[in-house]
Enzyme design. Structure first.
Site, PDB file in Angstrom:
ATOM      1  N   PHE A   1       0.864  -1.174   0.000  1.00  0.00           N
ATOM      2  CA  PHE A   1       0.000   0.000   0.000  1.00  0.00           C
ATOM      3  C   PHE A   1       0.908   1.234   0.000  1.00  0.00           C
ATOM      4  CE2 PHE A   1      -3.146   2.814   2.195  1.00  0.00           C
ATOM      5  CZ  PHE A   1      -4.180   2.653   1.291  1.00  0.00           C
TER       6      PHE A   1
ATOM      7  N   ASP B   1       1.924  -6.346   7.279  1.00  0.00           N
ATOM      8  CA  ASP B   1       0.710  -5.531   7.272  1.00  0.00           C
ATOM      9  C   ASP B   1      -0.461  -6.462   6.959  1.00  0.00           C
ATOM     10  OD1 ASP B   1      -1.433  -3.843   6.782  1.00  0.00           O
ATOM     11  OD2 ASP B   1      -0.158  -2.242   6.001  1.00  0.00           O
TER      12      ASP B   1
ATOM     13  N   TYR C   1     -11.328  -1.408   9.961  1.00  0.00           N
ATOM     14  CA  TYR C   1     -12.562  -0.958   9.280  1.00  0.00           C
ATOM     15  C   TYR C   1     -12.823  -1.712   7.977  1.00  0.00           C
ATOM     16  CZ  TYR C   1      -8.998   2.072   7.124  1.00  0.00           C
ATOM     17  OH  TYR C   1      -7.871   2.544   6.509  1.00  0.00           O
ATOM     18  N   LYS C   2     -11.925  -2.630   7.606  1.00  0.00           N
ATOM     19  CA  LYS C   2     -12.118  -3.403   6.377  1.00  0.00           C
ATOM     20  C   LYS C   2     -12.919  -4.663   6.726  1.00  0.00           C
ATOM     21  CE  LYS C   2      -8.260  -1.123   4.195  1.00  0.00           C
ATOM     22  NZ  LYS C   2      -6.811  -1.058   4.002  1.00  0.00           N
TER      23      LYS C   2
ATOM     24  N   ARG D   1     -11.902  -3.770  -8.487  1.00  0.00           N
ATOM     25  CA  ARG D   1     -11.598  -4.664  -7.374  1.00  0.00           C
ATOM     26  C   ARG D   1     -12.889  -5.111  -6.714  1.00  0.00           C
ATOM     27  NH1 ARG D   1      -8.014  -2.902  -2.348  1.00  0.00           N
ATOM     28  NH2 ARG D   1      -9.744  -1.450  -2.257  1.00  0.00           N
TER      29      ARG D   1
HETATM   30  C1  PLP Z   1      -6.090   0.121   4.280  1.00  0.00           C
HETATM   31  C2  PLP Z   1      -4.645  -0.020   4.423  1.00  0.00           C
HETATM   32  C3  PLP Z   1      -3.921   0.894   5.188  1.00  0.00           C
HETATM   33  C4  PLP Z   1      -4.625   2.066   5.831  1.00  0.00           C
HETATM   34  O1  PLP Z   1      -3.789   2.846   6.614  1.00  0.00           O
HETATM   35  P1  PLP Z   1      -4.358   3.948   7.601  1.00  0.00           P
HETATM   36  O2  PLP Z   1      -3.155   4.621   8.081  1.00  0.00           O
HETATM   37  O3  PLP Z   1      -5.103   3.251   8.690  1.00  0.00           O
HETATM   38  O4  PLP Z   1      -5.257   4.845   6.806  1.00  0.00           O
HETATM   39  C5  PLP Z   1      -2.562   0.683   5.333  1.00  0.00           C
HETATM   40  N1  PLP Z   1      -1.940  -0.367   4.752  1.00  0.00           N
HETATM   41  C6  PLP Z   1      -2.621  -1.261   4.002  1.00  0.00           C
HETATM   42  C7  PLP Z   1      -1.914  -2.432   3.386  1.00  0.00           C
HETATM   43  C8  PLP Z   1      -3.986  -1.109   3.805  1.00  0.00           C
HETATM   44  O5  PLP Z   1      -4.660  -1.967   3.057  1.00  0.00           O
END
Ligand code: PLP
Length: 428
Positions: free
Chosen positions: A128, A213, A238-239, A388
């Site tokens: 990400f 992660d 939140y996912k 997606r």
């Molecule tokens: C959704 C997601 C995030 C989100 O990060 P925030 O700092 O909580 O907004 C980070 N890393 C990955 C791999 C994600 O899918």
């Protein structure tokens, strides 16, 4: 299993689905909405809805400051331990708080400063972007002033069009100079899933630490952090955990390393005796030292209630349904969408795939808009061409999947996407 594209077949799968009744645990105001975005923002569990009202009316409204002694203060570790059950972490290693990005900053900085002589950080181009930005920021920070550490960030890429990372290159890149290997366990675009045990072992063999992660893994695939002897993990709530928009994230620090490292942010929630109000910082024992300051209690406690259906269902049953669903969706992609120019952007083998798939089309962005605006289907779009689709097994039925794919097919058949501008909206 041999799939069939008939609607009846979807109904048969639903009739055999042991988790079907969990749909009733969710608030579904519009039954015709096909929600394929549970991997970005999960639907609202009824338990979370009623709990959030109770928190506002009774805990905040009536208890006021007394709430801190009635389950607020210890919520980060209590809720952390509940999430720990979903990721194979024994109690005392998982804490809730802050965001994924901030938790990555804290843990990666500690990992790097623990091993000042090693200069290599390994990640991949599948990660990400925020994770990569945070690493770039840490590298910048640690290269300044007396530290002058000068890390090198290596990003392993793909040799199959962004479906799977180049594992041979990853293995070759991990050397004796590597301080940290940090990867998304399930990657956000293609849904590829790393073999956590294998990569962790490879890194440990060279003396590197590993940080996973789990944002797209927690609540979608079984994870065994303790068994894999992972050092660190972070993830989203939140996912797939359905904790609600902006619900705080979590972090995991293996008990074997907790006492060796310090947080780069010394806040009062991570101090040994915060209510002594001592003017000097002494780290709290264990992972607790990675807490910083006051957490968003309404959101955190709402998220705690949101975990109930998932803990009841159990990760193994969820995974079984998720595999069947993503296999089925891949089958419908092949049968119905490939003839319209789509290609599957995710691994075919479910053993290396999480609970979402990407389907790719040069007009992906406009197809996504047509689906949202006139077909009552919500996927999301990830550049350059990925539509997606997330499959949250707790509240999606096989008939929903069939219906969603039928609507995607109609958008292509009727060329409904052509009327939308190519200019992108702010949030895709
Ligand atoms: C959704 C997601 C995030 C989100 O990060 P925030 O700092 O909580 O907004 C980070 N890393 C990955 C791999 C994600 O899918």
């Amino acid at each position: 299993m041999t799939f069939s594209p008939s609607h009846n077949f979807a109904l048969q799968l639903d009739a055999q689905d042991k988790l079907a009744s969990f749909k009733e645990a969710f608030v579904i105001p519009d039954p015709s909405l096909i929600y394929f975005d549970g991997n970005s923002l999960g639907m609202m569990p009824k338990a979370a809805q009623s709990k959030s009202r109770q928190i506002v009316d009774e805990q905040w409204g009536r208890d006021l400051i007394r709430g801190w002694n009635k389950g607020w203060w210890d919520a980060p570790s209590r809720v952390g331990d509940k999430i720990g059950r979903l990721i194979g972490a024994a109690a005392g290693q998982t804490l809730v708080g802050d965001t994924v990005s901030i938790n990555l900053f804290k843990l990666a900085t500690s990992a790097l400063t623990l091993q000042p002589n090693k200069k290599r950080i390994i990640t991949d181009t599948f990660n990400f972007p925020s994770d990569i930005y945070i690493l770039q920021g840490i590298k910048h920070l640690l290269s300044e002033g007396q530290r002058n550490m000068q890390h090198e960030i290596i990003r392993i890429s793909s040799n199959d069009g962004d479906l799977t990372p180049d594992l041979a290159a990853l293995e070759a890149a991990i050397d004796e100079n590597t301080a940290l290997v940090t990867l998304s366990h399930v990657v956000f675009k293609s849904g590829y899933m790393y073999n956590m045990q294998r990569i962790t072992d490879l890194a440990h063999a060279k003396g590197a630490l590993v940080l996973w992660d789990l944002s797209h893994s927690v609540g979608s695939v079984p994870v065994h952090l303790d068994d894999c002897n992972a050092d660190f993990a972070i993830g989203c709530t939140y996912k797939y955990l359905n904790g609600g928009p902006g619900a705080p994230a979590f972090l995991y620090v293996n008990k074997n390393i907790q006492e060796k490292i310090t947080s780069p942010i010394w806040g009062w929630w991570g101090q040994k005796n915060p209510f002594d109000f001592d003017l000097d910082y002494t780290p709290a024992p264990g992972a607790q030292r990675f807490l910083v300051g006051t957490q968003p209690m309404i959101s955190l406690l709402t998220m705690e209630a949101a975990l109930e259906p998932m803990i009841q269902a159990g990760m193994d049953a969820l995974r079984e349904k998720s595999i069947l669903m993503t296999d089925y969706a891949s089958f419908l992609t092949e049968s119905w969408l490939v003839p319209f120019g789509f290609s599957l952007g995710s691994p075919v083998d479910s053993a290396i795939r999480g609970s979402h798939i990407s389907i790719r089309h040069p007009e992906g962005y406009r197809i996504n808009r047509a689906l949202i605006e006139e077909m009552n289907v919500i996927p999301d779009f990830r550049a350059p061409d990925n539509l997606r689709l997330g499959f949250a097994p707790l509240y999606l039925s096989f008939a929903d999947v069939w219906e969603g794919f039928d609507r995607i097919r109609r958008v292509l058949e009727e060329k409904r996407y052509e009327k939308y501008p190519k200019q992108k909206l702010a949030v895709t």
